[in-house]
Write a protein that holds these residues in place. Structure first.
Motif, PDB file in Angstrom:
ATOM      1  N   ILE A  92       0.844  -1.198   0.000  1.00 41.12           N
ATOM      2  CA  ILE A  92       0.000   0.000   0.000  1.00 41.12           C
ATOM      3  C   ILE A  92       0.873   1.239   0.000  1.00 41.12           C
ATOM      4  O   ILE A  92       2.030   1.202   0.438  1.00 41.12           O
ATOM      5  N   GLY A  93       0.301   2.331  -0.489  1.00 41.10           N
ATOM      6  CA  GLY A  93       0.988   3.615  -0.454  1.00 41.10           C
ATOM      7  C   GLY A  93      -0.007   4.710  -0.109  1.00 41.10           C
ATOM      8  O   GLY A  93      -1.226   4.500  -0.162  1.00 41.10           O
ATOM      9  N   TYR A  94       0.530   5.882   0.226  1.00 38.63           N
ATOM     10  CA  TYR A  94      -0.315   7.044   0.504  1.00 38.63           C
ATOM     11  C   TYR A  94      -0.162   8.032  -0.636  1.00 38.63           C
ATOM     12  O   TYR A  94       0.954   8.351  -1.038  1.00 38.63           O
ATOM     13  N   HIS A  95      -1.291   8.511  -1.143  1.00 36.92           N
ATOM     14  CA  HIS A  95      -1.265   9.526  -2.195  1.00 36.92           C
ATOM     15  C   HIS A  95      -2.055  10.746  -1.710  1.00 36.92           C
ATOM     16  O   HIS A  95      -3.204  10.610  -1.280  1.00 36.92           O
ATOM     17  N   PRO A  96      -1.454  11.957  -1.791  1.00 37.96           N
ATOM     18  CA  PRO A  96      -2.116  13.149  -1.249  1.00 37.96           C
ATOM     19  C   PRO A  96      -3.135  13.770  -2.213  1.00 37.96           C
ATOM     20  O   PRO A  96      -3.027  14.922  -2.618  1.00 37.96           O
ATOM     21  N   SER A  97      -4.119  12.982  -2.586  1.00 37.32           N
ATOM     22  CA  SER A  97      -5.258  13.484  -3.360  1.00 37.32           C
ATOM     23  C   SER A  97      -6.413  12.514  -3.174  1.00 37.32           C
ATOM     24  O   SER A  97      -6.239  11.429  -2.612  1.00 37.32           O
ATOM     25  N   LEU A  98      -7.577  12.912  -3.668  1.00 42.43           N
ATOM     26  CA  LEU A  98      -8.729  12.017  -3.646  1.00 42.43           C
ATOM     27  C   LEU A  98      -8.705  11.204  -4.939  1.00 42.43           C
ATOM     28  O   LEU A  98      -9.351  11.554  -5.927  1.00 42.43           O
ATOM     29  N   LEU A  99      -7.894  10.154  -4.939  1.00 45.09           N
ATOM     30  CA  LEU A  99      -7.807   9.319  -6.137  1.00 45.09           C
ATOM     31  C   LEU A  99      -9.204   8.860  -6.559  1.00 45.09           C
ATOM     32  O   LEU A  99     -10.058   8.627  -5.706  1.00 45.09           O
ATOM     33  N   PRO A 100      -9.445   8.814  -7.893  1.00 41.86           N
ATOM     34  CA  PRO A 100      -8.477   8.846  -8.994  1.00 41.86           C
ATOM     35  C   PRO A 100      -8.081  10.247  -9.487  1.00 41.86           C
ATOM     36  O   PRO A 100      -7.388  10.363 -10.494  1.00 41.86           O
ATOM     37  N   ARG A 101      -8.500  11.314  -8.794  1.00 45.14           N
ATOM     38  CA  ARG A 101      -8.094  12.656  -9.210  1.00 45.14           C
ATOM     39  C   ARG A 101      -6.613  12.879  -8.874  1.00 45.14           C
ATOM     40  O   ARG A 101      -6.144  12.474  -7.827  1.00 45.14           O
ATOM     41  N   HIS A 102      -5.913  13.555  -9.781  1.00 44.20           N
ATOM     42  CA  HIS A 102      -4.514  13.951  -9.583  1.00 44.20           C
ATOM     43  C   HIS A 102      -3.572  12.772  -9.344  1.00 44.20           C
ATOM     44  O   HIS A 102      -2.790  12.765  -8.381  1.00 44.20           O
ATOM     45  N   ARG A 103      -3.620  11.788 -10.234  1.00 46.12           N
ATOM     46  CA  ARG A 103      -2.619  10.716 -10.184  1.00 46.12           C
ATOM     47  C   ARG A 103      -1.296  11.271 -10.690  1.00 46.12           C
ATOM     48  O   ARG A 103      -1.247  11.864 -11.754  1.00 46.12           O
ATOM     49  N   GLY A 104      -0.232  11.078  -9.936  1.00 43.25           N
ATOM     50  CA  GLY A 104       1.063  11.543 -10.414  1.00 43.25           C
ATOM     51  C   GLY A 104       1.904  12.155  -9.320  1.00 43.25           C
ATOM     52  O   GLY A 104       1.497  12.272  -8.165  1.00 43.25           O
ATOM     53  N   ILE A 105       3.074  12.612  -9.723  1.00 42.47           N
ATOM     54  CA  ILE A 105       4.110  13.043  -8.787  1.00 42.47           C
ATOM     55  C   ILE A 105       3.809  14.392  -8.129  1.00 42.47           C
ATOM     56  O   ILE A 105       4.333  14.717  -7.082  1.00 42.47           O
ATOM     57  N   ALA A 106       2.946  15.209  -8.750  1.00 39.75           N
ATOM     58  CA  ALA A 106       2.723  16.580  -8.256  1.00 39.75           C
ATOM     59  C   ALA A 106       1.264  16.819  -7.872  1.00 39.75           C
ATOM     60  O   ALA A 106       0.680  17.849  -8.191  1.00 39.75           O
ATOM     61  N   ALA A 107       0.677  15.860  -7.147  1.00 40.49           N
ATOM     62  CA  ALA A 107      -0.747  15.931  -6.814  1.00 40.49           C
ATOM     63  C   ALA A 107      -1.110  17.189  -6.021  1.00 40.49           C
ATOM     64  O   ALA A 107      -2.125  17.839  -6.309  1.00 40.49           O
ATOM     65  N   VAL A 108      -0.295  17.550  -5.038  1.00 41.29           N
ATOM     66  CA  VAL A 108      -0.636  18.705  -4.186  1.00 41.29           C
ATOM     67  C   VAL A 108      -0.515  20.002  -4.996  1.00 41.29           C
ATOM     68  O   VAL A 108      -1.370  20.892  -4.895  1.00 41.29           O
ATOM     69  N   GLU A 109       0.509  20.088  -5.832  1.00 34.17           N
ATOM     70  CA  GLU A 109       0.687  21.276  -6.679  1.00 34.17           C
ATOM     71  C   GLU A 109      -0.494  21.441  -7.646  1.00 34.17           C
ATOM     72  O   GLU A 109      -0.968  22.550  -7.872  1.00 34.17           O
ATOM     73  N   TRP A 110      -0.962  20.322  -8.214  1.00 35.28           N
ATOM     74  CA  TRP A 110      -2.099  20.395  -9.140  1.00 35.28           C
ATOM     75  C   TRP A 110      -3.396  20.742  -8.414  1.00 35.28           C
ATOM     76  O   TRP A 110      -4.277  21.405  -8.970  1.00 35.28           O
ATOM     77  N   THR A 111      -3.525  20.313  -7.175  1.00 37.11           N
ATOM     78  CA  THR A 111      -4.699  20.686  -6.366  1.00 37.11           C
ATOM     79  C   THR A 111      -4.780  22.202  -6.261  1.00 37.11           C
ATOM     80  O   THR A 111      -5.845  22.798  -6.443  1.00 37.11           O
ATOM     81  N   ILE A 112      -3.636  22.855  -5.982  1.00 40.86           N
ATOM     82  CA  ILE A 112      -3.581  24.320  -5.877  1.00 40.86           C
ATOM     83  C   ILE A 112      -3.787  24.956  -7.251  1.00 40.86           C
ATOM     84  O   ILE A 112      -4.580  25.894  -7.414  1.00 40.86           O
ATOM     85  N   LYS A 113      -3.094  24.442  -8.257  1.00 40.90           N
ATOM     86  CA  LYS A 113      -3.166  24.996  -9.614  1.00 40.90           C
ATOM     87  C   LYS A 113      -4.588  24.971 -10.168  1.00 40.90           C
ATOM     88  O   LYS A 113      -5.034  25.907 -10.832  1.00 40.90           O
ATOM     89  N   GLU A 114      -5.313  23.880  -9.867  1.00 34.27           N
ATOM     90  CA  GLU A 114      -6.681  23.730 -10.378  1.00 34.27           C
ATOM     91  C   GLU A 114      -7.720  24.453  -9.512  1.00 34.27           C
ATOM     92  O   GLU A 114      -8.892  24.487  -9.852  1.00 34.27           O
ATOM     93  N   GLY A 115      -7.275  24.985  -8.374  1.00 35.16           N
ATOM     94  CA  GLY A 115      -8.194  25.703  -7.491  1.00 35.16           C
ATOM     95  C   GLY A 115      -9.205  24.800  -6.798  1.00 35.16           C
ATOM     96  O   GLY A 115     -10.324  25.233  -6.475  1.00 35.16           O
ATOM     97  N   ASP A 116      -8.827  23.543  -6.544  1.00 39.55           N
ATOM     98  CA  ASP A 116      -9.757  22.615  -5.871  1.00 39.55           C
ATOM     99  C   ASP A 116     -10.072  23.120  -4.462  1.00 39.55           C
ATOM    100  O   ASP A 116      -9.149  23.355  -3.680  1.00 39.55           O
ATOM    101  N   PRO A 117     -11.355  23.253  -4.105  1.00 35.40           N
ATOM    102  CA  PRO A 117     -11.694  23.698  -2.749  1.00 35.40           C
ATOM    103  C   PRO A 117     -11.577  22.577  -1.722  1.00 35.40           C
ATOM    104  O   PRO A 117     -11.464  22.818  -0.529  1.00 35.40           O
ATOM    105  N   ILE A 118     -11.633  21.351  -2.217  1.00 36.67           N
ATOM    106  CA  ILE A 118     -11.555  20.169  -1.353  1.00 36.67           C
ATOM    107  C   ILE A 118     -10.526  19.216  -1.954  1.00 36.67           C
ATOM    108  O   ILE A 118     -10.453  19.053  -3.167  1.00 36.67           O
ATOM    109  N   THR A 119      -9.729  18.613  -1.093  1.00 38.44           N
ATOM    110  CA  THR A 119      -8.817  17.550  -1.527  1.00 38.44           C
ATOM    111  C   THR A 119      -8.830  16.496  -0.449  1.00 38.44           C
ATOM    112  O   THR A 119      -9.769  16.408   0.341  1.00 38.44           O
ATOM    113  N   GLY A 120      -7.799  15.683  -0.388  1.00 36.17           N
ATOM    114  CA  GLY A 120      -7.779  14.658   0.642  1.00 36.17           C
ATOM    115  C   GLY A 120      -6.602  13.735   0.457  1.00 36.17           C
ATOM    116  O   GLY A 120      -5.650  14.049  -0.251  1.00 36.17           O
ATOM    117  N   GLY A 121      -6.690  12.589   1.101  1.00 35.18           N
ATOM    118  CA  GLY A 121      -5.632  11.601   1.012  1.00 35.18           C
ATOM    119  C   GLY A 121      -6.217  10.229   0.792  1.00 35.18           C
ATOM    120  O   GLY A 121      -7.341   9.945   1.195  1.00 35.18           O
TER     121      GLY A 121
END
Length: 199
Positions: A92-121
């Motif tokens: 198992i691994g931890y990914h800092p997004s609400l998968l399947p959204r933002h799969r990839g190495i820069a999930a937190v940066e894309w959360t900010i870039k896309e202006g997501d009001p909600i995210t998660g882990g």
């Protein structure tokens, strides 16, 4: 519950310490760099340390014998199918997004870039495709207005990762299995490195 921890840097060390405080038996740490702070923490705790032969892959021989579960914490290496097969419950691994959204190495940066009001882990099962395995646990958090990726990570997403990993490992210890809900591919988005995206 015998765990091989694959990771690096601050999140790897925090995960190592948190799991040990919860009585989890980490039998080996696998790192891409023998000088990494996770390797140093493991050596101080007299836990076996293995340095990956290939920084992009973790192979079967690098996983501790009789491992029940492989856990990744800030590792960008792919754990091979053969390596996963050596562990009773896989990985198992931890990914800092609400998968399947933002799969990839820069999930937190894309959360900010896309202006997501909600995210998660998300705690997800390691699989052949990056961040595409079944979901074992998931929780959401609000994103503060004007927050940077680093601030969001430090305030909410890193602590959430520790909590969710501990919850899933407790479940595995109690039940001998991991929860698994397939990701819905219809909602999958990619979060590649932003430096790569600019080129």
């Amino acid at each position: 519950m015998r765990i091989t921890l694959v990771g690096s840097r601050h999140f790897g060390v925090t995960t190592f310490n948190t799991l040990r405080q919860h009585g989890v038996d980490i039998v080996r740490v696998v790192v891409h760099d023998g000088e990494d702070r996770l390797a140093a923490a493991a050596r101080v705790a007299r836990v076996d340390v293995v340095v990956q032969a290939d920084p992009k892959r973790v192979i079967a021989s690098e996983i501790a014998p009789a491992t029940d579960l492989i856990v990744t914490a800030h590792s960008h290496a792919r754990v091979t199918r053969e390596a996963l097969a050596t562990a009773k419950l896989g990985g198992i691994g931890y990914h800092p997004s609400l998968l399947p959204r933002h799969r990839g190495i820069a999930a937190v940066e894309w959360t900010i870039k896309e202006g997501d009001p909600i995210t998660g882990g998300t705690i997800y099962h390691l699989a052949d495709r990056m961040d595409a395995g079944a979901i074992a646990a998931q929780e959401w958090v609000f994103v503060k207005k004007g927050e940077t990726a680093r601030e969001l990570w430090e305030r909410a997403l890193a602590p959430l990762g520790q909590k969710l990993l501990a919850d899933v490992i407790y479940h595995a210890k109690a039940h001998g299995s991991l929860p698994a809900t397939p990701q819905d591919e219809e909602f999958a988005t990619k979060a590649p490195s932003l430096t790569d995206a600019k080129q």
